[in-house]
Scaffold this motif. Structure first.
Motif, mmCIF file in Angstrom:
data_model
loop_
_atom_site.group_PDB
_atom_site.id
_atom_site.type_symbol
_atom_site.label_atom_id
_atom_site.label_comp_id
_atom_site.label_asym_id
_atom_site.label_seq_id
_atom_site.Cartn_x
_atom_site.Cartn_y
_atom_site.Cartn_z
ATOM 1 N N GLY A 494 37.402 49.555 37.431
ATOM 2 C CA GLY A 494 37.410 48.796 38.674
ATOM 3 C C GLY A 494 36.626 47.514 38.479
ATOM 4 O O GLY A 494 36.615 46.939 37.392
ATOM 5 N N ILE A 495 35.939 47.090 39.530
ATOM 6 C CA ILE A 495 35.158 45.855 39.456
ATOM 7 C C ILE A 495 33.780 46.062 40.070
ATOM 8 O O ILE A 495 33.590 46.919 40.936
ATOM 9 C CB ILE A 495 35.850 44.685 40.197
ATOM 10 N N LYS A 496 32.822 45.254 39.602
ATOM 11 C CA LYS A 496 31.511 45.172 40.250
ATOM 12 C C LYS A 496 31.123 43.709 40.315
ATOM 13 O O LYS A 496 31.244 42.985 39.327
ATOM 14 C CB LYS A 496 30.453 45.964 39.484
ATOM 15 N N GLY A 502 22.358 41.636 46.681
ATOM 16 C CA GLY A 502 23.405 42.586 47.064
ATOM 17 C C GLY A 502 24.500 42.665 46.021
ATOM 18 O O GLY A 502 24.619 41.801 45.146
ATOM 19 N N TRP A 503 25.287 43.714 46.105
ATOM 20 C CA TRP A 503 26.393 43.913 45.169
ATOM 21 C C TRP A 503 27.404 44.868 45.781
ATOM 22 O O TRP A 503 27.112 45.583 46.750
ATOM 23 C CB TRP A 503 25.887 44.478 43.838
ATOM 24 N N PHE A 504 28.596 44.875 45.203
ATOM 25 C CA PHE A 504 29.555 45.926 45.527
ATOM 26 C C PHE A 504 30.329 46.294 44.272
ATOM 27 O O PHE A 504 30.443 45.517 43.314
ATOM 28 C CB PHE A 504 30.522 45.506 46.652
ATOM 29 N N ALA A 505 30.829 47.519 44.274
ATOM 30 C CA ALA A 505 31.728 47.994 43.217
ATOM 31 C C ALA A 505 32.903 48.659 43.893
ATOM 32 O O ALA A 505 32.755 49.314 44.933
ATOM 33 C CB ALA A 505 31.015 48.962 42.282
ATOM 34 N N ALA A 506 34.090 48.484 43.331
ATOM 35 C CA ALA A 506 35.298 49.106 43.871
ATOM 36 C C ALA A 506 36.038 49.793 42.724
ATOM 37 O O ALA A 506 36.245 49.195 41.670
ATOM 38 C CB ALA A 506 36.194 48.064 44.528
ATOM 39 N N ARG A 507 36.405 51.038 42.947
ATOM 40 C CA ARG A 507 37.124 51.783 41.920
ATOM 41 C C ARG A 507 37.941 52.887 42.582
ATOM 42 O O ARG A 507 37.586 53.386 43.657
ATOM 43 C CB ARG A 507 36.159 52.371 40.877
ATOM 44 N N PRO A 508 39.039 53.315 41.950
ATOM 45 C CA PRO A 508 39.875 54.355 42.538
ATOM 46 C C PRO A 508 39.312 55.747 42.287
ATOM 47 O O PRO A 508 38.596 55.971 41.305
ATOM 48 C CB PRO A 508 41.212 54.174 41.799
ATOM 49 N N ILE A 538 38.590 41.068 48.915
ATOM 50 C CA ILE A 538 38.854 40.815 47.500
ATOM 51 C C ILE A 538 39.814 41.846 46.933
ATOM 52 O O ILE A 538 40.760 41.510 46.209
ATOM 53 C CB ILE A 538 37.523 40.805 46.708
ATOM 54 N N VAL A 539 39.617 43.113 47.269
ATOM 55 C CA VAL A 539 40.505 44.178 46.773
ATOM 56 C C VAL A 539 41.921 43.985 47.310
ATOM 57 O O VAL A 539 42.910 44.111 46.567
ATOM 58 C CB VAL A 539 39.956 45.567 47.154
ATOM 59 N N ASN A 540 42.032 43.655 48.595
ATOM 60 C CA ASN A 540 43.370 43.451 49.178
ATOM 61 C C ASN A 540 44.090 42.280 48.513
ATOM 62 O O ASN A 540 45.317 42.316 48.309
ATOM 63 C CB ASN A 540 43.249 43.211 50.686
ATOM 64 N N LYS A 541 43.358 41.211 48.159
ATOM 65 C CA LYS A 541 43.958 40.082 47.443
ATOM 66 C C LYS A 541 44.473 40.514 46.074
ATOM 67 O O LYS A 541 45.555 40.093 45.639
ATOM 68 C CB LYS A 541 42.942 38.956 47.283
#
Length: 548
Positions: A494-496, A502-508, A538-541
């Protein structure tokens, strides 16, 4: 995800699974591996599934265990295989299936002497200890879906290092197992269970006595006993049910088991956030019964079904945020153990940056790895990592002498560490954390979930970081964008994205049709919400750009 109206309430009869039906489906339903959802699929912690959905059936276990037996032969693993199971309904039949396949393949197997339950960390410790003392290589299998709902089943393979198998190994097992199922199990060997139980290849051992005696090598149990710390332990119907009383007796601890129920429907549980029965010891909803008892004990602890996770309840703060306890555990261990100065602190990239700040304050090297405990195994085994932990309340650490304790998560030692911290410092872990936050900053942390199709989930593994054009995150300049972990360069799936505060990470998810967003802010809840909002954008894009 909204909170179910019955979350935190005791399960009602309508919430319970029909256990005989679940077990029947294990034997009677046969998967079709042409269907993606019915294939053997190893996630970050083994293969998990549901018999009624044709994702965890007898054919799966026959094929997986045959594939493991073949892998052992190919790799020259000639030591015993330690076989354990938890208390889920499907663990019992899967244990019998596994044993019958392993014995048919001439694999020497060691099980708990009464064929009872065995926690994951016990299997890991058995493997580590055996291989330290013998020329032959031992390995292990644990039949467990961890904290999953009662109808689910799971199986994990731990090779001779004692921890979760690496991706290369599970990929081999996965491919071979699906091939075996596709070929109608023609390549699988299986004896009768009755024959397996009487085979000279099967040995029985007192796992409980072994593990309890070993614990003094990793925890200062004398300090806990002498301080008279009172501990309330809730096994949550899991595989450590018979271990806690033995630990209390052996080390003269003021420890009481507050819930002695073992029931495959887990009818004693309070419902989790989504209204399901789930033995998640990090959830305030699933842990509601234990939280009610917080004033009755100095420390109260809960564990999931295979005891590789921990939940810590204190008088001063109730159920601790898992990230907060990880930070406390790391700070305490690094200041109360005589370990090598250069030993590293291991964390997953979705764990709190509070850990980064603790490491920096102690001038200790930090190793940030992808999600999955397998990434800590090599470092823990060699002693390079003093600690490995993940935000989902799973961790382990080195023995007192700096040697390897386990290479898998150990809910027992993390729970007992909470009591040791109180005994030695006079502060419970919540009070300890409050002091850390006062000096290092107070983070806000959240994990959100959203529905994602199979196609959308595939987008995460093919992200080009240059596709992400944003320069700021919640009004702060972006410092780093990553698709690979800093510690080992491995893909994070995924991405971080990280900014100063601050931060975010997205993964399935590897097991569900969802993706997860993990986010943290050291500014405010409002800042955290803004980070999550921008993360979803960002994920939707990325989904749109990749036409998922």
């Amino acid at each position: 995800m909204s909170v179910h109206k019955h979350a935190g309430q005791k399960a009602s009869p309508s919430d319970l699974e029909n256990i005989p039906l679940v077990v029947s489906h294990y034997y009677l339903f046969q998967p079709d591996v042409k269907e993606i959802a019915q294939r053997v699929k190893f996630g970050t912690s083994g293969h998990r599934g549901n018999a009624s959905n044709l994702s965890f059936n007898e054919h799966h276990i026959i094929a997986i265990c045959q594939a493991i037996a073949e892998y052992r032969h190919q790799e020259g693993i000639d030591g015993p295989l330690f076989l354990g199971k938890d208390t889920h309904a499907l663990s019992e039949p899967a244990f019998a299936t596994a044993l019958s396949v392993l014995i048919a393949n001439n694999v020497p197997v060691i099980v708990q002497e009464d064929l009872g339950f065995t926690p994951t960390p016990v299997i890991s410790r058995l493997i580590v200890d055996y291989n330290n003392s013998n020329a032959a290589n031992a390995d292990g299998i644990i039949i467990t879906p961890s904290h999953n709902p009662p109808a689910d089943g799971g199986i994990k393979y731990n090779p001779p290092h004692g921890g979760p198998a690496e991706g290369e190994i599970t990929a081999l097992i996965e491919r071979r197992a699906n091939d075996i199922i596709q070929r109608g199990l023609l390549d699988a060997k299986q004896s009768s269970y009755q024959h397996a139980l009487t085979s000279p290849l099967l040995r029985k051992q007192d796992f409980i006595g072994f593990y309890v005696a070993e614990l003094s090598k990793v925890i200062n149990l004398k300090a806990i006993s002498e301080a008279g710390v009172t501990i309330g332990a809730d096994p949550m119907g899991g595989s450590g049910i018979h271990y806690w009383p033995a630990i209390a007796e052996h080390y003269h601890l003021a420890l009481s088991v507050v819930n002695e129920n073992v029931d495959p429907s887990f009818s004693f549980m309070t419902l989790d956030k989504d209204g399901k029965i789930r033995m998640d010891c990090s959830s305030p909803y699933a842990m509601a019964s234990l939280i009610e008892l917080k004033d009755s004990f100095d420390i109260a602890v809960g564990n999931d079904a295979d005891f590789d996770r921990h939940g810590i309840v204190t008088k001063t703060g109730g159920l601790m945020n898992p990230n907060h306890f990880l930070a406390v555990a790391i700070h305490y261990l690094m200041t109360h153990r005589s370990w090598p100065e250069d030993c590293k602190i291991g964390k997953t990239l979705v764990s709190s940056s509070m850990i980064d700040r603790v490491a920096a304050s102690l001038n200790k090297p930090l190793a940030e790895v992808p999600v999955g405990f397998k990434w800590f195994v090599e470092g823990l085994h060699s002693g390079e990592y003093a600690f490995g932990g993940e935000e989902s309340a799973g961790a382990t650490f080195l023995a007192l002498d700096g040697s390897c304790w386990t290479t898998d998560k150990d809910g027992f030692v993390m729970a007992l560490l909470a009591a040791e911290i109180l005994a030695v410092t006079g502060k419970d872990p919540q009070q300890y954390y409050n002091e850390l936050a006062q000096s290092l900053g107070e983070p806000c942390y959240k994990r959100n979930e959203a529905v994602a199709s199979y196609e959308q989930k595939q987008v995460f593994s093919a992200i080009d970081i240059n596709e992400i054009e944003e320069k700021t995150l919640a009004d702060e300049p972006i410092k780093e964008k990553m698709t690979h972990a800093p510690a080992n360069g491995a893909a994070i799936g995924g991405i971080k994205i990280t900014a100063e505060n601050g931060w975010f990470a997205a993964r399935p998810s590897g097991t569900e049709d969802i993706y997860k967003i993990y986010a943290e802010s050291f500014i405010s809840e409002a800042h955290l919400d803004l980070i999550i909002h921008e993360a979803q954008h960002i994920v939707n894009k990325l989904f749109t750009k990749n036409k998922a």
